[in-house]
Design a protein around this motif. Structure first.
Motif, PDB file in Angstrom:
ATOM      1  N   TRP A   5       3.955  -9.377  -0.705  1.00 30.00           N
ATOM      2  CA  TRP A   5       2.675  -8.810  -1.112  1.00 30.00           C
ATOM      3  C   TRP A   5       1.666  -9.893  -1.474  1.00 30.00           C
ATOM      4  O   TRP A   5       0.467  -9.602  -1.591  1.00 30.00           O
ATOM      5  CB  TRP A   5       2.856  -7.892  -2.316  1.00 30.00           C
ATOM      6  N   GLU A  17       0.812  -1.217   0.000  1.00 31.35           N
ATOM      7  CA  GLU A  17       0.000   0.000   0.000  1.00 31.35           C
ATOM      8  C   GLU A  17       0.848   1.270   0.000  1.00 31.35           C
ATOM      9  O   GLU A  17       0.345   2.361  -0.300  1.00 31.35           O
ATOM     10  CB  GLU A  17      -0.959   0.018   1.187  1.00 31.35           C
ATOM     11  N   ALA A  18       2.144   1.145   0.325  1.00 29.31           N
ATOM     12  CA  ALA A  18       3.028   2.306   0.247  1.00 29.31           C
ATOM     13  C   ALA A  18       3.467   2.558  -1.198  1.00 29.31           C
ATOM     14  O   ALA A  18       3.512   3.694  -1.664  1.00 29.31           O
ATOM     15  CB  ALA A  18       4.248   2.104   1.143  1.00 29.31           C
ATOM     16  N   ASP A  74      -5.336  -4.440  -3.723  1.00 27.36           N
ATOM     17  CA  ASP A  74      -5.863  -3.429  -4.633  1.00 27.36           C
ATOM     18  C   ASP A  74      -5.083  -3.386  -5.942  1.00 27.36           C
ATOM     19  O   ASP A  74      -5.660  -3.210  -7.017  1.00 27.36           O
ATOM     20  CB  ASP A  74      -5.825  -2.051  -3.973  1.00 27.36           C
ATOM     21  N   TRP A  75      -3.748  -3.542  -5.854  1.00 27.08           N
ATOM     22  CA  TRP A  75      -2.908  -3.478  -7.048  1.00 27.08           C
ATOM     23  C   TRP A  75      -3.283  -4.557  -8.053  1.00 27.08           C
ATOM     24  O   TRP A  75      -3.360  -4.295  -9.258  1.00 27.08           O
ATOM     25  CB  TRP A  75      -1.427  -3.573  -6.667  1.00 27.08           C
ATOM     26  N   GLN A 120      -3.549   3.890  -7.499  1.00 28.32           N
ATOM     27  CA  GLN A 120      -2.291   4.260  -8.134  1.00 28.32           C
ATOM     28  C   GLN A 120      -2.047   3.494  -9.432  1.00 28.32           C
ATOM     29  O   GLN A 120      -1.577   4.066 -10.421  1.00 28.32           O
ATOM     30  CB  GLN A 120      -1.114   4.039  -7.171  1.00 28.32           C
ATOM     31  N   PRO A 126      -0.711   2.389  -3.514  1.00 26.74           N
ATOM     32  CA  PRO A 126      -1.970   2.577  -2.778  1.00 26.74           C
ATOM     33  C   PRO A 126      -3.153   2.479  -3.735  1.00 26.74           C
ATOM     34  O   PRO A 126      -3.004   2.584  -4.961  1.00 26.74           O
ATOM     35  CB  PRO A 126      -1.828   3.983  -2.198  1.00 26.74           C
ATOM     36  N   LYS A 127      -4.318   2.300  -3.186  1.00 28.96           N
ATOM     37  CA  LYS A 127      -5.519   2.146  -3.994  1.00 28.96           C
ATOM     38  C   LYS A 127      -5.645   3.293  -4.997  1.00 28.96           C
ATOM     39  O   LYS A 127      -5.546   4.458  -4.639  1.00 28.96           O
ATOM     40  CB  LYS A 127      -6.756   2.091  -3.104  1.00 28.96           C
TER      41      LYS A 127
END
Length: 329
Positions: A133, A97-98, A138-139, A104, A101-102
């Motif tokens: 991960w 998430e860094a 989200d990715w 991106q 993030p959602k």
């Protein structure tokens, strides 16, 4: 030119690909006109695979201009999602998430399409991926959504450094179509596990750093000075003494000219000797580089004995990327 099937896409790509990182000026300043001329030359010679990234400065924009002027068949275009966790995201694991993030992945893809003037890309890759991960988040949801929408034909990941075996679980998941990883004479380890694993799972392999940022061409001398902005200023001097690197390259001279016309040709032929490599990308942003690299494919392939000797007796495994990410020790 040699061609190979790109995973399950039904498309063929040239086994030598055009790496467009040089369009960012990170190997030294160059005019946009010369960059475009180099790409058009490569396309004329049968190159059909182009690799760029959202994070490569003006690379996508210049590529878009070049493609707009190109009158031939459209090449296979691959780009990468820009991560937001800073330079160290390629050197050590960061939370997913860094880096992404959602939103991106989607935002980066949309920006890439605008920059290149395209309605879709053939391949969208995460510019970095860490095994912790997993295979969802989200990715991944965004990558799959973009694929369903037709904005992306294929999706993949890029291994951040030399630790290629860490991506085996996501390769086995069936969720990705390609992996980009370091492969060269000095570090052939991806050929031992990752590449055959990808072949089994019908995942394309994009080999990068096949010339080890130019080091395997023999250009480096004790007196070589890199210009301001050239990322190699610290690359060759931060992990091992420059003299050690030059000595390792000099040991390869014994293979010239019996097995290749030049050190660069030897390095290219070494990587392409493994049929599991779908395409191998080099920075052909300079017309002369494009001519020389493509010419290597006209030479006889390496015999298995020579390939084995290079892979076992000349490996020189180090992680030069650590200096770029963390600074000199």
């Amino acid at each position: 030119m040699q061609y190979a099937d790109f995973a399950r896409s039904g498309q063929k790509v040239s086994r030598l690909g055009f790496g467009a990182m040089g369009f960012a000026g990170w190997f030294g300043a160059q005019s946009e006109a010369d960059s475009i001329r180099a790409l058009h030359l490569a396309l004329d010679r049968g190159v059909t695979f182009i690799d760029t990234a959202r994070g490569y400065g003006e690379s996508e924009f210049i590529l878009g201009v070049a493609l707009g002027q190109w009158q031939g068949e459209k090449p296979f275009v691959a780009t990468k999602v820009e991560g937001l966790a800073g330079i160290t995201q390629w050197g050590t694991p960061v939370p997913a998430e860094a880096a992404f993030p959602k939103g991106q992945v989607t935002a980066s893809c949309e920006a890439s399409l605008r920059a290149m003037g395209l309605d879709h890309v053939d391949l969208l890759q995460l510019h970095t991926y860490w095994a912790n991960w997993g295979i969802d988040g989200d990715w991944m949801e965004e990558l799959q959504t973009l694929k369903r929408q037709g904005k992306v034909r294929q999706i993949g990941i890029s291994v951040p450094d030399h630790r290629s075996d860490m991506v085996l679980p996501i390769v086995a998941s069936g969720l990705i179509d390609s992996v980009q990883t370091i492969v060269n004479i000095f570090d052939p380890t991806a050929l031992e596990v990752l590449v055959p694993f990808c072949v089994t799972h019908k995942v394309a392999v994009i080999a990068r750093c096949i010339l080890d940022e130019g080091g395997l061409t023999g250009f480096l001398t004790p007196d070589t000075v890199f210009a301001e902005g050239d990322f190699r200023r610290d690359y060759f001097d931060g992990t091992v003494p420059r003299s050690s690197y030059i000595e390792k390259v000099a040991a390869l001279e014994g293979f010239i000219p019996a097995h290749a016309s030049s050190l660069a040709a030897l390095a290219i032929k070494f990587v392409l000797a493994d049929p599991g490599i779908t395409t191998a990308i080099t920075s052909m942003h300079v017309p002369a580089f494009a001519e020389a690299n493509i010419a290597a494919l006209d030479e006889p392939p390496l015999d298995s004995k020579t390939f084995r000797l290079l892979a076992t007796r000349h490996r020189f495994i180090k992680n030069f990327t650590n200096v770029k990410h963390f600074g000199k020790p």
